[in-house]
Each structure stands twice: as structure tokens, then as C-alpha cells.
Design an enzyme around this catalytic site. Structure first.
Site, PDB file in Angstrom:
ATOM      1  N   GLN A   1      -6.039 -15.018   7.585  1.00  0.00           N
ATOM      2  CA  GLN A   1      -6.377 -14.812   6.168  1.00  0.00           C
ATOM      3  C   GLN A   1      -5.573 -15.764   5.292  1.00  0.00           C
ATOM      4  OE1 GLN A   1      -3.832 -12.996   4.007  1.00  0.00           O
ATOM      5  NE2 GLN A   1      -5.020 -13.617   2.218  1.00  0.00           N
TER       6      GLN A   1
ATOM      7  N   TYR B   1       6.522   1.234  -0.419  1.00  0.00           N
ATOM      8  CA  TYR B   1       5.867  -0.077  -0.319  1.00  0.00           C
ATOM      9  C   TYR B   1       4.515   0.040   0.404  1.00  0.00           C
ATOM     10  CZ  TYR B   1       4.633  -4.613   1.544  1.00  0.00           C
ATOM     11  OH  TYR B   1       3.924  -5.726   1.906  1.00  0.00           O
TER      12      TYR B   1
ATOM     13  N   ARG C   1      -4.853  -1.535  -4.383  1.00  0.00           N
ATOM     14  CA  ARG C   1      -3.535  -2.082  -4.747  1.00  0.00           C
ATOM     15  C   ARG C   1      -3.574  -3.031  -5.943  1.00  0.00           C
ATOM     16  NH1 ARG C   1       0.502  -1.691  -0.827  1.00  0.00           N
ATOM     17  NH2 ARG C   1       1.360  -3.758  -1.171  1.00  0.00           N
TER      18      ARG C   1
ATOM     19  N   ARG D   1       2.886  -2.685  -8.448  1.00  0.00           N
ATOM     20  CA  ARG D   1       2.627  -1.321  -8.011  1.00  0.00           C
ATOM     21  C   ARG D   1       3.848  -0.478  -8.383  1.00  0.00           C
ATOM     22  NH1 ARG D   1      -0.183  -4.755  -4.954  1.00  0.00           N
ATOM     23  NH2 ARG D   1       1.720  -5.554  -4.016  1.00  0.00           N
TER      24      ARG D   1
ATOM     25  N   HIS E   1      -8.988  -4.181  -2.000  1.00  0.00           N
ATOM     26  CA  HIS E   1      -7.598  -4.433  -1.635  1.00  0.00           C
ATOM     27  C   HIS E   1      -6.849  -3.110  -1.414  1.00  0.00           C
ATOM     28  CE1 HIS E   1      -5.285  -8.278  -1.494  1.00  0.00           C
ATOM     29  NE2 HIS E   1      -4.244  -7.466  -1.422  1.00  0.00           N
TER      30      HIS E   1
ATOM     31  N   THR F   1      -9.163 -14.672   0.805  1.00  0.00           N
ATOM     32  CA  THR F   1      -9.056 -13.496  -0.067  1.00  0.00           C
ATOM     33  C   THR F   1      -9.249 -13.923  -1.515  1.00  0.00           C
ATOM     34  OG1 THR F   1      -7.624 -12.336   1.469  1.00  0.00           O
ATOM     35  CG2 THR F   1      -7.506 -11.649  -0.830  1.00  0.00           C
TER      36      THR F   1
HETATM   37  C1  LIG Z   1       1.226  -3.397   2.311  1.00  0.00           C
HETATM   38  C2  LIG Z   1      -0.068  -4.145   2.171  1.00  0.00           C
HETATM   39  C3  LIG Z   1      -0.063  -5.531   2.089  1.00  0.00           C
HETATM   40  C4  LIG Z   1      -1.274  -6.228   1.962  1.00  0.00           C
HETATM   41  N1  LIG Z   1      -1.250  -7.598   1.963  1.00  0.00           N
HETATM   42  C5  LIG Z   1      -2.420  -8.290   1.967  1.00  0.00           C
HETATM   43  C6  LIG Z   1      -2.426  -9.699   2.115  1.00  0.00           C
HETATM   44  O1  LIG Z   1      -1.374 -10.334   2.253  1.00  0.00           O
HETATM   45  N2  LIG Z   1      -3.646 -10.321   2.116  1.00  0.00           N
HETATM   46  C7  LIG Z   1      -4.832  -9.642   1.961  1.00  0.00           C
HETATM   47  O2  LIG Z   1      -5.906 -10.244   1.962  1.00  0.00           O
HETATM   48  N3  LIG Z   1      -4.832  -8.291   1.845  1.00  0.00           N
HETATM   49  C8  LIG Z   1      -3.672  -7.612   1.862  1.00  0.00           C
HETATM   50  N4  LIG Z   1      -3.684  -6.249   1.782  1.00  0.00           N
HETATM   51  C9  LIG Z   1      -4.974  -5.543   1.693  1.00  0.00           C
HETATM   52  C10 LIG Z   1      -5.520  -5.243   3.090  1.00  0.00           C
HETATM   53  O3  LIG Z   1      -5.915  -6.420   3.754  1.00  0.00           O
HETATM   54  C11 LIG Z   1      -6.743  -4.331   3.022  1.00  0.00           C
HETATM   55  O4  LIG Z   1      -7.717  -4.900   2.184  1.00  0.00           O
HETATM   56  C12 LIG Z   1      -6.416  -2.915   2.518  1.00  0.00           C
HETATM   57  O5  LIG Z   1      -5.179  -2.473   3.013  1.00  0.00           O
HETATM   58  C13 LIG Z   1      -7.517  -1.956   2.954  1.00  0.00           C
HETATM   59  O6  LIG Z   1      -7.330  -0.689   2.423  1.00  0.00           O
HETATM   60  P1  LIG Z   1      -6.606   0.513   3.201  1.00  0.00           P
HETATM   61  O7  LIG Z   1      -5.145   0.215   3.113  1.00  0.00           O
HETATM   62  O8  LIG Z   1      -6.988   1.717   2.423  1.00  0.00           O
HETATM   63  O9  LIG Z   1      -7.104   0.516   4.614  1.00  0.00           O
HETATM   64  C14 LIG Z   1      -2.497  -5.531   1.891  1.00  0.00           C
HETATM   65  C15 LIG Z   1      -2.482  -4.134   1.995  1.00  0.00           C
HETATM   66  C16 LIG Z   1      -1.297  -3.443   2.142  1.00  0.00           C
HETATM   67  C17 LIG Z   1      -1.339  -1.944   2.281  1.00  0.00           C
END
Ligand SMILES: Cc1cc2nc3c(=O)[nH]c(=O)nc-3n(C[C@H](O)[C@H](O)[C@H](O)COP(=O)(O)O)c2cc1C
Length: 416
Positions: free
Chosen positions: A153, A50, A307, A192, A304, A183
Site C-alpha cells: 500500500q 492507538y 479513523r 484521533r 479508513h 490509498t
Molecule cells: C492503527 C491503524 C493504522 C492504519 N494505517 C493505515 C495506513 O497506513 N494505510 C492505509 O491505507 N490504511 C491504514 N489504516 C486503515 C486500514 O487499512 C483499514 O482501512 C481499516 O482499519 C479498516 O477498518 P477496521 O479497522 O474497522 O477493520 C489503518 C488502520 C488502523 C486501525
């Protein structure tokens, strides 16, 4: 020994203990890469999948890393007497370093109690902490735990004229959030594959036998689960009904959230929110220009964390073009792929005022539990200061005048 001497002695002993445990941590986990490797073995397999997985075959994640790795900074020597400071001002507040904890849904799955651990670590270190809409802690709890560094956020929740989204914003304001982050980069829900393959991502969460066996083979994670209980998605829970089960809350959130904010909707939140507003997920200079023209104070360049889909550009590669478009009219933030303080300085050199990380903090949690986020912050700050010193910059601002080779930099066509 009088009271004051006793307090001083115990505080000295406490500091020594912190220093000793810091040294031990640095020895075992000298980089974020070490945390990731250990996290893989320390949490149940489905949990690691995850936190670590991206869209498709993880090509977007690999691309984010490779794009950062490819940025070379040419040092100037003979100028640096000591390690420079890395504190930074964002939206009128001073933070200890240009690294923040990115908003995430479900950190409590990675490590039960994770949201509070991240908020506390950020408050202690004075770096920004962004609570996600579907985080595992309420806005009010975040405001109490991280009063000096709390950002909130929001995802698009448009039903009933944005009733829920606007209520979350009202609560964020009342709880003292300093910055509201909208966002915009989830116009569609993507899956994923690594999550799907372990039984997450589609349908209700029903632990099957392999998951239960996984949990039993991760005793520290299991203990944290017993201490903190199952992930609750606390922000949303009260709207789904006090007695709603975790699966009911998840399905309620899925019904409520969807689509990307339109520019009209962004304008509505701009009118409603009196503090600094940031758009997260910007990858095109023209979107940045449009946001700035609407009075938005922060542009968060992000894909993101790889993802959504794999074909998006690495944020570091579009950053210079967006910086050129925005100039000094808004603060530029970047995330996606940050795994070291050196990465932070690469982003600063190419125009960001600050960076955030997501997975790095999850790997820290997976490896070290509640002590993880603090260790990640320490590592990043130490490495960022070293990188800045190495290139001969006395300040973060000076990093922007260093000579950079950036092979992946995007050249956007001139706007019509
Ligand atoms: C498990 C997970 C859950 C995430 N959930 C959100 C979310 O709820 N809202 C959001 O704006 N970004 C979410 N993100 C994106 C993160 O805010 C961020 O943009 C991203 O993790 C940055 O990249 P990095 O993981 O390589 O540092 C999520 C990322 C991960 C890994």
C-alpha cells in the site's frame, strides 16, 4: 523407529499440539469481540487507545459496526449438505478466504514484531497481506515472509516528482508484490482524540511517566519490546538516514506524505505499475467509475475504519451502489467494521469479492501477541463457512442471490 516413522510421529504430535492449542484458543477467545476485551487489559493503555480509537467520539466506528449488524440475510433451507468452501480468486491468484490483513502504519506499537507476525500468518493461511507504507517491516522482508500473498500500500509522497513514492513502487515490484494499493482517502491529516489524550498523535513520541507505568504493567508486551526493539518504520527509515532516530523517521514521513492522489497522479502510477492496481478509500460510485475507466483493476470501498472523520458513510451502505456501477469490470473489496465471518458474508452478499480487516487483527495481536493474527483468520474462516452454510449458499457467488434486507443502503442521485 526409523527416520521416516520418527518424522511422521513427530509431525503427528505437532499437528495434535496445534489442534490442542487451537481448541484452547477457541475456548478462551471464541470471537473477535473476546480478543478486543482481553487486548484492552493486556497491552499498555496508550497502545490500546492507538489501535482502537477513531475520529471524533468514535461515532464513525460505531456506525460501521451498526451498519453491518443491520444487514439481514434470508436463508433458504433444505439445500446444504456440508459447510461450503470459501476460497476466492483475486487478480488471478487463489486465496483461502475473502479476508485479508489491511495495511496499517504502526502495528509494531500494538505488538512489537507485529508486521512479521501478520505476514507469516497470512502466508500460512493463504490470505492477502497488505504491508503499509509506514509499516514496521521493509518491503523486501515482507516479500520474503509472504511471497504468495504480498500486497503493498502506498500513500501520496509527491515531493521531487514523487521520487520516494516511485522508489517504493520499484522496490515493491522487485520484491514480488502482487498488487499495488493506492490509498486516496487521507486528503488531510486528522487527529484521533483518544490518541492525543494519551500523548500520541501530535509532536514527537516521548514516553511520559503514565506511559512508562503502563508499559511496566504489561509484562508480555514489554518482553516483546525487548525481543524486537522499538518500532522502526523500516520502509521509510533508509530514506530518512540510517542513523535517524524513531522520532526523526516519523517527522521525515510526515513531511513526505500528504494530500490525496489526484487523478493525474493515479494515471501516472497506472502507467508505472504493471500488475493489478487497487484504489483504497472509494466511497462514491462516480469515483469508482472513473477509476475503472482508467484501467484500475480493484476498487477498495473503505472509510479508513472510521479513523478520518465521523460523517463518512459506512462502506457496507455504499457497496451495492458501487457494485452496480462497476459490474464485473473490476474486483470490489470492502473494509471498515469487519468483526466476524458473518460480516464478511454480508459484504459478499452485497457485491464485494473480498473483505479486509484492520482493527480485528490488532485486537488479536493485543490479546495473543504473535499468535493473534492466525487465530483471527481461523475464526473468520470458520464463521464465514458457517454463515454461508446457514443461508443455503454452496459458494460465495451464490451468496449474491440471497434475499437481503439492507436498511442503510445509499441511493445516489443519477449522474448528470
Ligand atoms: C492503527 C491503524 C493504522 C492504519 N494505517 C493505515 C495506513 O497506513 N494505510 C492505509 O491505507 N490504511 C491504514 N489504516 C486503515 C486500514 O487499512 C483499514 O482501512 C481499516 O482499519 C479498516 O477498518 P477496521 O479497522 O474497522 O477493520 C489503518 C488502520 C488502523 C486501525
Amino acid at each position: 523407529m526409523d527416520d521416516r516413522t520418527a518424522v511422521a510421529a513427530s509431525s503427528r504430535a505437532g499437528t495434535d499440539q496445534v489442534r490442542r492449542s487451537g481448541t484452547v484458543l477457541h475456548r478462551r477467545f471464541p470471537t473477535i469481540g473476546h480478543l478486543r476485551r482481553y487486548a484492552r487489559r493486556h497491552v499498555p493503555h496508550f497502545v490500546f487507545e492507538y489501535m482502537d480509537g477513531g475520529a471524533g467520539s468514535d461515532i464513525g466506528i460505531a456506525h460501521n459496526w451498526a451498519a453491518l449488524d443491520a444487514v439481514e440475510l434470508v436463508p433458504r433451507y433444505g439445500v446444504m449438505p456440508s459447510l461450503p468452501p470459501v476460497d476466492v480468486e483475486l487478480f488471478g491468484r487463489r486465496y483461502a478466504a475473502p479476508i485479508g490483513i489491511a495495511p496499517m502504519g504502526g502495528p509494531a506499537l500494538v505488538w512489537p514484531g507485529a508486521d512479521a507476525a501478520m505476514a507469516r500468518a497470512a502466508q500460512r493461511a493463504r490470505v492477502p497481506y497488505a504491508l503499509g507504507t509506514v509499516g514496521g517491516m521493509t518491503i523486501e522482508e515482507a516479500g520474503k515472509l509472504a511471497p504468495d500473498v504480498f500486497w503493498f500500500q502506498l500513500y501520496r509522497m509527491a515531493r521531487n516528482e514523487h521520487a520516494l513514492g516511485l522508489d517504493l513502487v520499484r522496490r515493491a515490484e522487485a520484491a514480488g508484490a502482487h498488487v499495488l494499493v493506492l490509498t486516496i482517502d487521507v486528503p488531510v491529516r486528522t487527529t484521533r482524540p483518544r490518541e492525543v489524550a494519551v500523548g500520541l498523535g501530535r509532536g514527537p513520541f516521548r514516553p511520559d511517566l503514565p506511559m512508562l507505568l503502563d508499559m511496566l504493567s504489561s509484562p508480555a508486551w514489554l518482553m516483546a519490546l525487548m525481543r524486537h526493539g522499538r518500532p522502526k518504520f523500516s520502509n521509510i527509515k533508509s530514506y530518512a538516514g540510517e542513523n535517524a532516530s524513531t522520532n526523526e523517521v516519523i517527522s521525515f514521513a510526515r513531511q513526505q506524505m500528504g494530500g490525496a492522489f489526484t487523478w493525474d497522479e493515479i494515471a501516472r502510477y497506472r502507467d508505472r505499475w504493471r500488475g493489478p492496481l487497487v484504489l483504497k478509500g472509494v466511497l462514491h460510485p462516480l469515483d469508482a467509475a472513473k477509476a475503472v475507466a482508467m484501467g484500475i483493476e480493484g476498487i477498495w470501498v473503505s472509510n479508513h475504519g472510521g479513523r478520518q472523520i465521523e460523517a463518512l458513510p459506512a462502506p457496507i451502505d455504499v457497496l451495492p451502489a458501487i457494485a452496480a456501477e462497476v459490474g464485473t469490470r473490476a474486483a470490489l473489496i470492502m473494509d471498515s467494521g469487519i468483526r466476524s465471518g458473518t460480516d464478511v458474508i454480508r459484504a459478499i452478499a452485497l457485491g464485494a469479492q473480498a473483505t479486509f480487516a484492520g482493527k480485528a487483527f490488532l485486537w488479536g495481536l493485543g490479546a495473543l501477541g504473535e499468535a493473534g493474527p492466525g487465530h483471527v483468520i481461523d475464526l473468520v474462516i470458520e464463521e464465514a463457512r458457517a454463515a454461508l452454510g446457514q443461508i443455503g449458499a454452496h459458494t460465495l457467488a451464490q451468496a449474491r442471490s440471497v434475499t437481503v434486507r439492507h436498511p442503510g443502503a445509499f441511493a445516489f442521485p443519477k449522474s448528470p
